[in-house]
Design an enzyme around this catalytic site. Sequence first.
Site, short mmCIF file in Angstrom:
data_model
loop_
_atom_site.label_atom_id
_atom_site.label_comp_id
_atom_site.label_asym_id
_atom_site.label_seq_id
_atom_site.Cartn_x
_atom_site.Cartn_y
_atom_site.Cartn_z
N PRO A 86 0.81 -1.23 0.00
CG PRO A 86 -0.74 -1.54 1.71
CD PRO A 86 0.57 -2.05 1.20
CD GLU A 113 1.67 -4.63 10.59
OE1 GLU A 113 1.34 -3.46 10.32
OE2 GLU A 113 0.85 -5.56 10.71
NE ARG A 151 -6.92 -5.52 -21.40
CZ ARG A 151 -6.90 -4.31 -21.94
NH1 ARG A 151 -6.00 -3.42 -21.54
NH2 ARG A 151 -7.75 -3.97 -22.88
CG ASP A 166 -3.19 1.51 -29.54
OD1 ASP A 166 -2.53 1.22 -28.52
OD2 ASP A 166 -3.01 0.98 -30.64
C1 JF5 Z 1 0.63 -5.79 1.64
C2 JF5 Z 1 2.17 -4.82 3.74
C3 JF5 Z 1 1.97 -5.48 1.44
O1 JF5 Z 1 -2.29 -4.61 0.74
C4 JF5 Z 1 -1.59 -4.50 -0.25
C5 JF5 Z 1 -1.88 -3.48 -1.31
C6 JF5 Z 1 -2.93 -2.56 -1.27
N1 JF5 Z 1 -2.85 -1.83 -2.39
N2 JF5 Z 1 -1.82 -2.24 -3.10
C7 JF5 Z 1 -1.21 -3.25 -2.49
O2 JF5 Z 1 -0.50 -5.31 -0.46
C8 JF5 Z 1 -0.21 -6.32 0.52
C9 JF5 Z 1 0.05 -5.61 2.89
C10 JF5 Z 1 0.81 -5.13 3.95
C11 JF5 Z 1 2.74 -5.00 2.49
#
Ligand code: JF5
Length: 231
Positions: A86, A113, A151, A166
């Site tokens: 995230p 985490e 894709r 495109d």
């Molecule tokens: C993840 C720590 C990675 O939750 C996600 C994510 C959300 N939007 N894009 C990716 O990835 C998993 C969770 C906690 C690192």
Amino acid sequence: MKIDVLTLFPRMFVGPLDESIIRRAREAGRLELALHNLRDYALDRHKTVDDRPFGGGPGMLLKPEPLFAAVEDLARENTRVLLVSPAGRRFDQSIARELASREHLLMVCGHYEGFDERVRERLANDELSIGDYVLTNGALPVMVIIDAVTRLLPGVLGDEDSAREDSFSQELLEYPQYTRPAEFRGMKVPEVLLSGNHAEIARWRAEQARRRTQERRPDLFAKTFYESGIT
Ligand code: JF5
């Protein structure tokens, strides 16, 4: 293109990437996909991949040694190493296009985490997020990115779909579309679409797309306006 995926849950990828267009891309040799279990790169006899954060706090972090060992094993000169979490930059269609032009991606799924910061500093070329929400691990977002990139690879989509890519994506939302019947449960298809007047139809569609984008996605509309001067 080759995509290596580093994950603690390789079985999550079985199924989604074995269907439909991605399956065809793999069978045609346009996408070579390989799954790797991070746990196989753990160095101790307990196969430890995580540890508690220095300084305290909740949760566990992916420890650096297995990640460094895995990436050093799998990455080559021309590899883009991508973390997915995230905290990454927001993945979009233009990033999908950029990734589709690469020869080799190594995608690293986040978990717990997240990553020890030295993984970001030394191991990764980029960090991507698919949106502002928290998932249990990076497998689903990595599959989303693989789908969007695959894709776009040459020869994966039919001619019609690649032409659409495109001309439309990243510009405006789709205009409303209808198929037969011309009336369904009292709901009528807009008259103009039945008129056979192609200039009029094109004008109506452009107006609908503009209106819908302005209403639902003011962010996207502003970007398109800024780039092309559409009013
Ligand atoms: C993840 C720590 C990675 O939750 C996600 C994510 C959300 N939007 N894009 C990716 O990835 C998993 C969770 C906690 C690192």
